[in-house]
Write an enzyme that holds these catalytic residues in place. Structure first.
Site, PDB file in Angstrom:
ATOM      1  CE1 TYR A  66      -2.781   3.387   1.607  1.00 43.11           C
ATOM      2  CE2 TYR A  66      -4.243   1.800   0.544  1.00 43.11           C
ATOM      3  CZ  TYR A  66      -4.089   3.255   1.011  1.00 43.11           C
ATOM      4  OH  TYR A  66      -4.844   3.889   0.997  1.00 43.11           O
ATOM      5  CG  HIS A  96      -6.266  -6.084   4.511  1.00 40.41           C
ATOM      6  ND1 HIS A  96      -4.776  -5.901   4.661  1.00 40.41           N
ATOM      7  CD2 HIS A  96      -6.444  -4.771   4.755  1.00 40.41           C
ATOM      8  CE1 HIS A  96      -4.256  -5.068   4.639  1.00 40.41           C
ATOM      9  NE2 HIS A  96      -5.251  -3.929   4.836  1.00 40.41           N
TER      10      HIS A  96
HETATM   11  N1  LIG Z   1      -1.096  -8.180   3.694  1.00 39.80           N
HETATM   12  C1  LIG Z   1      -0.139  -7.775   2.837  1.00 39.80           C
HETATM   13  C2  LIG Z   1       0.083  -6.345   3.167  1.00 39.80           C
HETATM   14  N2  LIG Z   1      -0.663  -5.773   4.046  1.00 39.80           N
HETATM   15  C3  LIG Z   1       0.061  -4.375   4.537  1.00 39.80           C
HETATM   16  C4  LIG Z   1      -0.433  -3.160   3.650  1.00 39.80           C
HETATM   17  O1  LIG Z   1       0.312  -3.150   2.229  1.00 39.80           O
HETATM   18  C5  LIG Z   1       0.091  -1.827   4.333  1.00 39.80           C
HETATM   19  O2  LIG Z   1       1.360  -1.951   4.423  1.00 39.80           O
HETATM   20  C6  LIG Z   1      -0.995  -1.454   5.492  1.00 39.80           C
HETATM   21  O3  LIG Z   1      -2.304  -1.942   5.276  1.00 39.80           O
HETATM   22  C7  LIG Z   1      -0.723  -0.296   6.156  1.00 39.80           C
HETATM   23  O4  LIG Z   1      -0.976   0.893   5.218  1.00 39.80           O
HETATM   24  N3  LIG Z   1       1.138  -5.654   2.287  1.00 39.80           N
HETATM   25  C8  LIG Z   1       1.664  -6.438   1.469  1.00 39.80           C
HETATM   26  O5  LIG Z   1       2.868  -5.950   0.576  1.00 39.80           O
HETATM   27  N4  LIG Z   1       1.658  -7.840   1.206  1.00 39.80           N
HETATM   28  C9  LIG Z   1       0.649  -8.503   1.874  1.00 39.80           C
HETATM   29  O6  LIG Z   1       0.410  -9.602   1.640  1.00 39.80           O
HETATM   30  C1  LIG Z   2      -3.149  -9.108   1.994  1.00 39.08           C
HETATM   31  C2  LIG Z   2      -3.337  -9.172   3.337  1.00 39.08           C
HETATM   32  O1  LIG Z   2      -3.359  -7.961   3.938  1.00 39.08           O
HETATM   33  C3  LIG Z   2      -3.443 -10.310   3.954  1.00 39.08           C
HETATM   34  O2  LIG Z   2      -2.094 -11.050   3.783  1.00 39.08           O
HETATM   35  C4  LIG Z   2      -3.603 -10.159   5.412  1.00 39.08           C
HETATM   36  O3  LIG Z   2      -4.153 -11.298   5.948  1.00 39.08           O
HETATM   37  P1  LIG Z   2      -5.656 -11.581   6.630  1.00 39.08           P
HETATM   38  O4  LIG Z   2      -6.710 -11.327   5.500  1.00 39.08           O
HETATM   39  O5  LIG Z   2      -5.736 -13.021   6.983  1.00 39.08           O
HETATM   40  O6  LIG Z   2      -5.621 -10.417   7.661  1.00 39.08           O
END
Ligand SMILES: Nc1c(NC[C@H](O)[C@H](O)[C@H](O)CO)[nH]c(=O)[nH]c1=O
Ligand SMILES: CC(=O)[C@@H](O)COP(=O)(O)O
Length: 160
Positions: A66, A96
């Site tokens: 993000y 998410h």
């Molecule tokens: N679950 C994953 C994330 N989640 C974190 C978000 O990208 C971001 O840093 C957070 O929501 C705070 O703003 N990020 C990834 O790159 N890959 C994932 O699988």
């Molecule tokens: C893409 C995400 O933020 C995800 O991997 C986080 O895992 P969850 O959906 O089980 O909270």
């Protein structure tokens, strides 16, 4: 019969402009860094392999995919010819995944619309870790290689 999958690391090296005078920014997400480090290496090796000087490649890390949006926006202040945004988003238990993937793809699209520096979408959006392994130097190649080739081509187009 399903179509043969294009290997992400396969390309015609004769179609790539000489990149020795270009500067590139690479923004790398720390989430799933076992994957994003390999994507980063693939991009670096490909850029250098096409003549880019190491001192003309700026790499920054951000916490998650993000944050690639803001990091890529700020990278443009470094007067680079293109930016490569590297991330790996893997489906978890909740929605998410959907929100992160959509936000990052639309955010990077917006940067390409609002600014004059190409930002390359090198973000894996996979169902599981194996799919990410396969696309970061595994059986389907390395998306970082693909992204570096795209970055060189778009940097050349920007100068046309
Ligand atoms: N679950 C994953 C994330 N989640 C974190 C978000 O990208 C971001 O840093 C957070 O929501 C705070 O703003 N990020 C990834 O790159 N890959 C994932 O699988
Ligand atoms: C893409 C995400 O933020 C995800 O991997 C986080 O895992 P969850 O959906 O089980 O909270």
């Amino acid at each position: 019969m399903t179509a043969k999958k294009q290997n992400l690391s396969d390309y015609d090296k004769n179609t790539i402009p000489n990149a020795k005078d270009f500067r590139f920014g690479i923004v790398v997400s720390e989430w799933n860094n076992n994957i994003t480090d390999n994507l980063h290496k693939g991009a670096l090796d490909t850029l250098v392999g096409h003549g880019v000087l190491a001192e003309n490649i700026i790499s920054w890390h951000v916490p998650g995919s993000y944050e690639l949006i803001y990091g890529s926006k700020k990278m443009q202040d470094q007067k680079v010819d293109a930016v490569i945004a590297i991330g790996c988003v893997i489906q978890g238990e909740t929605k998410h995944f959907d929100f992160v993937c959509e936000a990052v793809s639309l955010g990077i699209k917006d940067l390409n619309v609002l600014h004059d520096t190409p930002v390359i979408f090198c973000v894996l959006t996979d169902n599981n870790m194996q799919q990410s392994i396969d696309r970061s130097g595994g059986k389907h190649g390395n998306k970082g290689v693909e992204a570096a080739v795209v970055a060189i081509k778009m940097a050349a187009l920007r100068q046309a």
